[in-house]
Write an enzyme that holds these catalytic residues in place. Structure first.
Site, PDB file in Angstrom:
ATOM      1  N   ASN A   1       0.775  -1.218  -0.004  1.00 34.27           N
ATOM      2  CA  ASN A   1      -0.023   0.051  -0.047  1.00 34.27           C
ATOM      3  C   ASN A   1       1.090   1.324  -0.005  1.00 34.27           C
ATOM      4  OD1 ASN A   1      -2.790   0.976   0.194  1.00 34.27           O
ATOM      5  ND2 ASN A   1      -1.991   1.852   2.388  1.00 34.27           N
TER       6      ASN A   1
ATOM      7  N   HIS B   1      -5.226  10.048  -1.195  1.00 35.46           N
ATOM      8  CA  HIS B   1      -5.308  11.079  -0.147  1.00 35.46           C
ATOM      9  C   HIS B   1      -5.215  12.216  -1.355  1.00 35.46           C
ATOM     10  CE1 HIS B   1      -5.632   9.003   3.640  1.00 35.46           C
ATOM     11  NE2 HIS B   1      -4.340   8.370   3.247  1.00 35.46           N
TER      12      HIS B   1
ATOM     13  N   GLU C   1      -7.596   4.285   0.959  1.00 36.76           N
ATOM     14  CA  GLU C   1      -7.510   5.651   1.958  1.00 36.76           C
ATOM     15  C   GLU C   1      -8.287   6.656   1.302  1.00 36.76           C
ATOM     16  OE1 GLU C   1      -4.109   5.662   4.118  1.00 36.76           O
ATOM     17  OE2 GLU C   1      -3.664   3.896   3.842  1.00 36.76           O
TER      18      GLU C   1
END
Length: 469
Positions: free
Chosen positions: A223, A259, A287
């Site tokens: 990730n 993000h 995320e």
């Protein structure tokens, strides 16, 4: 507080698969779990408002597309409205901090599983999968680990033992692990960390191998952030994954954190997802949030909706994209405000748990269509003279909300609109359709918006009935 959802699509999903089944892809197991716990979903929504219970959650929209829709959560908040929304809307949960090394082993040999256990139990009770986050990272490690002086052999043992302990504790209960988190610098070189400095780049293969041994059923991911588009960092990740695959190291997926900054969804996002998928691994948006300069306004919220929709749609378009996880679903539980001063409002719900336009962007990308139930339009003539008049339409919602709107009607007496404001109106014969402007598409629960127009008339000027779409 309002928690209504205004998108509908049928529930679908294949037959149930027991949690003890052999490892199958994260995206496949999702719909199986959802089907097995349909009664759980019914119980979750049974206590909601009438409007809420009548709408279809994001998790069902995602299941119909064969995707996961997840959120990061804080265990202590999984009660009340926060817990209701987390359980009803999402098909997977990621512990925001509860499974990081500093949380579970703050003192060497002393473990605290309280919050992690709470989140896993909540997910299982609500028919959700859990994304484990994260086993090996350079940040949020306990001081005893980061301040220690370790030989490579000692560090290797610590790594193996930690993964065996944590992944082993939740064996068979975690759908996917972010095994290694953020291994690269922006230029594609390896990040200087405790693990890289002590063990070299081989720590990544070691961690993946240890995770497979600890939980053979879980999918194993690497990730990272700023790897959403095609760039030097994502290419380094691509080359690493290819090398691991070629070497027989267990690697099942790649997590793109996402993000993002308002209006900056990479144009190569779908292309990048596809190239990783072509390596034979799954891809997940892990995320997602989209931060904006504060204060928010209707224009920024409209752009944020477009950004959430674009990211979700890129995942939907690639078969091996497992799904999308938002990094906190409400602005009151977001890391952004404290990390990026002056920025915030980064999630699909506001701090009062009201869905923002971004929520509807996700739903639309998953195939949802907006319902206008609970919202109505009122037509009024505010001024009239011999050859013309001024009209006003007010759209108000109660127990529901809109993220965009069209007001439609048919004139019955030859009226013709000459100009309009606060809406874009088109007329074909007697049929009129007026769409929201860029700044007033959102109609909150208990709120209203109005637009006006001038038109010509002759004979009579009967008010028509306005419908919403």
């Amino acid at each position: 507080m309002r928690t209504s959802r205004t998108f509908t699509t049928p529930r679908t999903g294949p037959g149930a698969v027991p949690r003890t089944a052999p490892r199958t892809p994260f995206r496949v197991r999702l719909s199986a779990v959802l089907a097995a716990v349909a009664t759980v979903g019914a119980l979750v929504t049974a206590g909601a408002s009438t409007a809420q219970a009548a709408d279809t959650p994001l998790r069902d929209l995602a299941a119909a597309k064969g995707k996961v829709i997840g959120t990061a959560v804080t265990g202590s908040k999984l009660t009340g409205t926060y817990g209701d929304l987390a359980g009803a809307q999402f098909s997977a949960l990621t512990p925001g901090n509860a499974m990081k090394w500093g949380s579970v082993e703050p003192t060497q040999g002393t473990f605290n599983w309280t919050e992690a256990d709470q989140i896993v139990a909540f997910a299982e009770a609500h028919g959700q999968q859990v994304r484990g986050h994260t086993l090996v990272w350079h940040s949020q490690n306990p001081s005893w680990l980061t301040n220690g002086t370790w030989t490579p052999a000692q560090l290797s043992t610590l790594l193996n033992d930690h993964i065996a302990t944590e992944a082993g504790r939740y064996k068979g209960r975690i759908a996917a692990w972010d095994v290694v988190n953020e291994p690269f610098n922006e230029d594609g070189t390896y990040r200087s960390t405790l693990w890289y400095n002590g063990l070299g780049s081989g720590y990544i293969a070691q961690a993946l191998t240890a995770a497979r041994a600890a939980d053979p059923a879980a999918e194993l991911y690497i990730n990272d952030y700023n790897v959403e588009g095609v760039n030097a960092k994502s290419t380094a990740l691509y080359n690493l994954v290819k090398s691991l695959k070629d070497s027989g190291v267990p690697i099942d997926g790649v997590g793109l954190q996402a993000h993002l900054i308002l209006g900056q969804v990479p144009s190569t996002l779908q292309q990048n997802i596809q190239r990783f998928a072509d390596l034979g691994v799954d891809v997940a948006i892990t995320e997602l949030d989209v931060r904006m300069a504060l204060p928010s306004d209707s224009t920024k919220l409209a752009q944020q909706k477009a950004d959430f929709k674009a990211v979700t749609a890129a995942c939907v378009a690639v078969t091996r994209c497992a799904g999308v996880t938002v990094w906190g679903f409400t602005d009151s539980d977001s890391w952004v405000d404290s990390t990026f001063p002056g920025y915030g409002a980064a999630t699909p719900y506001d701090a009062n748990y009201a869905p923002k336009p971004a929520y509807y962007g996700i739903a639309e990308a998953l195939g949802g269509t907006q319902s206008t139930e609970g919202c109505a339009a009122t037509y009024a003539i505010t001024n009239q003279w011999n050859s013309g008049f001024t009209g006003q339409v007010t759209i108000a919602c109660s127990g529901a909300a809109l993220s965009s709107w069209h007001a439609n009607w048919t004139f019955g007496s030859g009226q013709v609109i000459t100009n309009a404001w606060n809406a874009t109106c088109t007329q074909s014969g007697a049929a009129v359709s007026c769409a929201n402007a860029s700044y007033n598409g959102t109609v909150p629960d208990g709120g209203s918006v109005s637009f006006g127009f001038n038109a010509s008339w002759s004979g009579s000027n009967t008010a028509p009935t306005v419908t919403l779409s």
